[in-house]
Write a protein that holds these residues in place. Structure first.
Motif, PDB file in Angstrom:
ATOM      1  N   GLY A  42       0.926  -1.343  -0.047  1.00  0.00           N
ATOM      2  CA  GLY A  42       0.051  -0.010   0.084  1.00  0.00           C
ATOM      3  C   GLY A  42       0.814   1.201   0.056  1.00  0.00           C
ATOM      4  N   GLY A  43       0.439   2.155   0.469  1.00  0.00           N
ATOM      5  CA  GLY A  43       1.111   3.672   0.617  1.00  0.00           C
ATOM      6  C   GLY A  43       1.058   4.417  -0.834  1.00  0.00           C
ATOM      7  N   THR A  45       4.224   4.851  -2.645  1.00  0.00           N
ATOM      8  CA  THR A  45       5.577   4.307  -3.591  1.00  0.00           C
ATOM      9  C   THR A  45       5.170   3.557  -4.714  1.00  0.00           C
ATOM     10  OG1 THR A  45       7.013   4.740  -1.702  1.00  0.00           O
ATOM     11  CG2 THR A  45       7.698   3.188  -3.599  1.00  0.00           C
ATOM     12  N   PRO A  46       4.256   2.445  -4.462  1.00  0.00           N
ATOM     13  CA  PRO A  46       4.042   1.638  -5.602  1.00  0.00           C
ATOM     14  C   PRO A  46       3.010   2.075  -6.593  1.00  0.00           C
ATOM     15  CG  PRO A  46       2.930   0.588  -3.466  1.00  0.00           C
ATOM     16  CD  PRO A  46       3.476   2.005  -3.223  1.00  0.00           C
ATOM     17  N   ASP A  73      -1.191  -5.417   3.793  1.00  0.00           N
ATOM     18  CA  ASP A  73      -2.037  -4.778   4.490  1.00  0.00           C
ATOM     19  C   ASP A  73      -3.314  -3.918   4.081  1.00  0.00           C
ATOM     20  OD1 ASP A  73      -0.491  -1.634   5.824  1.00  0.00           O
ATOM     21  OD2 ASP A  73      -0.456  -2.645   3.698  1.00  0.00           O
ATOM     22  N   ARG A  75      -5.977  -0.464   5.358  1.00  0.00           N
ATOM     23  CA  ARG A  75      -6.679   0.292   6.157  1.00  0.00           C
ATOM     24  C   ARG A  75      -7.913  -0.009   6.601  1.00  0.00           C
ATOM     25  NH1 ARG A  75      -3.819   4.467   3.562  1.00  0.00           N
ATOM     26  NH2 ARG A  75      -1.518   4.104   3.523  1.00  0.00           N
ATOM     27  N   LEU A 145       8.281   1.150   2.927  1.00  0.00           N
ATOM     28  CA  LEU A 145       9.092   1.344   4.265  1.00  0.00           C
ATOM     29  C   LEU A 145       8.537   2.471   4.825  1.00  0.00           C
ATOM     30  CD1 LEU A 145      11.264   0.267   6.300  1.00  0.00           C
ATOM     31  CD2 LEU A 145      12.869   1.497   4.797  1.00  0.00           C
ATOM     32  N   GLY A 146       8.072   2.703   6.081  1.00  0.00           N
ATOM     33  CA  GLY A 146       7.845   3.936   6.547  1.00  0.00           C
ATOM     34  C   GLY A 146       9.044   4.468   7.286  1.00  0.00           C
TER      35      GLY A 146
HETATM   36  C1  6PG Z   1       0.413   1.284   4.062  1.00  0.00           C
HETATM   37  C2  6PG Z   1       1.690   0.600   3.658  1.00  0.00           C
HETATM   38  C3  6PG Z   1       2.658   1.150   4.423  1.00  0.00           C
HETATM   39  C4  6PG Z   1       3.551   1.963   3.473  1.00  0.00           C
HETATM   40  C5  6PG Z   1       4.679   2.625   4.085  1.00  0.00           C
HETATM   41  C6  6PG Z   1       5.370   3.508   3.008  1.00  0.00           C
HETATM   42  O1  6PG Z   1      -0.757   0.911   4.198  1.00  0.00           O
HETATM   43  O2  6PG Z   1       0.586   2.472   4.375  1.00  0.00           O
HETATM   44  O3  6PG Z   1       1.443  -0.718   3.759  1.00  0.00           O
HETATM   45  O4  6PG Z   1       3.636  -0.025   5.083  1.00  0.00           O
HETATM   46  O5  6PG Z   1       4.401   1.031   2.480  1.00  0.00           O
HETATM   47  O6  6PG Z   1       3.910   3.216   5.170  1.00  0.00           O
HETATM   48  O7  6PG Z   1       4.479   4.422   2.328  1.00  0.00           O
HETATM   49  P1  6PG Z   1       4.886   5.354   1.112  1.00  0.00           P
HETATM   50  O8  6PG Z   1       4.992   4.441   0.236  1.00  0.00           O
HETATM   51  O9  6PG Z   1       3.594   6.093   1.119  1.00  0.00           O
HETATM   52  O10 6PG Z   1       6.188   5.942   1.586  1.00  0.00           O
END
Ligand code: 6PG
Length: 244
Positions: A42-43, A45-46, A73, A75, A145-146
């Protein structure tokens, strides 16, 4: 465990390299065992990576009909919510390709978190073969990665880090003031391949800490990702500023 680093000039170049390797791995797995399973990250980056996969030559070459797609994962929001990891992948990938929706296994995050996690634990064990330890084996787990060292929704100091008997769990994330549902470390570490996709200057301190000052006594969640096979770090130069 083998660890590899791929460092590219910028995030677009990282995503293009990852797309090339994703196609190669998908074709290799389908050729060898007739299927390819992946857990998406998620997030933010991808997002570009999913957009690249949604376009030729990838959208027309990846064996989508032989794939099973999972999520690392989610939310605790409905799938059409702006914060939904499934929603981001759907907008940037699934809507643009031809894939059987039954092959996309989203986390049912509209359910109460504990119930969604239990349902996902069942889905993972239903649709994936297990290893000798009884863990479902995913061919590829993508992780972001956070800046605090979290991966998926495995945040520092949360109890989910200690779970060994479940492949998915619900977790309250105080810093986000929200519930999450996440794969747990046993199933992540059972993956055949793990890719860490980390880009941007905001990540260079955490990347520096992980590579140059690893913690044995108080490991970050990302330092608990110890796959039995291999992990590949896809980094841009901004995130890899202090490592080479
Ligand atoms: C989520 C992701 C989380 C994400 C990291 C990096 O649900 O947000 O699973 O682990 O990969 O927080 O987020 P960015 O790619 O937005 O920096």
């Amino acid at each position: 465990m083998s660890s590899y680093k791929i460092i590219k000039p910028d995030s677009d170049a990282v995503c293009i390299e990852a797309a090339k390797n994703f196609l190669r791995l998908a074709q290799q797995c389908v050729e060898q065992k007739g299927e390819f399973s992946v857990a998406l990250a998620g997030g933010s980056t991808p997002k570009k990576f999913y957009q690249i996969l949604s376009q030729p030559p990838y959208s027309t070459s990846i064996p989508w009909g032989k794939m099973r797609i999972f999520f690392g994962d989610e939310r605790a929001v409905p799938p059409d919510h702006p914060d939904s990891n499934y929603g981001m992948a759907n907008q940037n990938l699934f809507k643009k390709i031809s894939i059987d929706p039954l092959r996309v296994h989203r986390i049912q995050s509209e359910l109460p978190p504990e119930q969604a996690a239990e349902a996902y634990h069942t889905i993972l064990s239903t649709f994936l073969a297990s290893n000798d330890a009884g863990q479902p084996v995913i061919d590829l787990v993508l992780l972001g990665l956070g800046d605090d060292g979290h991966v998926a929704s495995l945040f520092p100091g949360t109890d989910i880090l200690d779970i060994e008997d479940k492949t998915a769990a619900a977790v309250w994330v105080e810093k986000k003031k929200s519930w999450r549902i996440s794969m747990t470390l046993p199933v992540i570490n059972s993956a055949e391949h793990i890719w860490m996709m980390v880009t941007g200057e905001s990540k260079n301190d955490i990347v520096d800490r992980i590579f140059n000052y690893p913690s044995i006594t108080d490991p970050l969640p990302v330092e608990l990702v110890i796959p039995h096979n291999d992990v590949t770090w896809y980094l841009d130069e901004a995130a890899a500023n202090w490592i080479r």
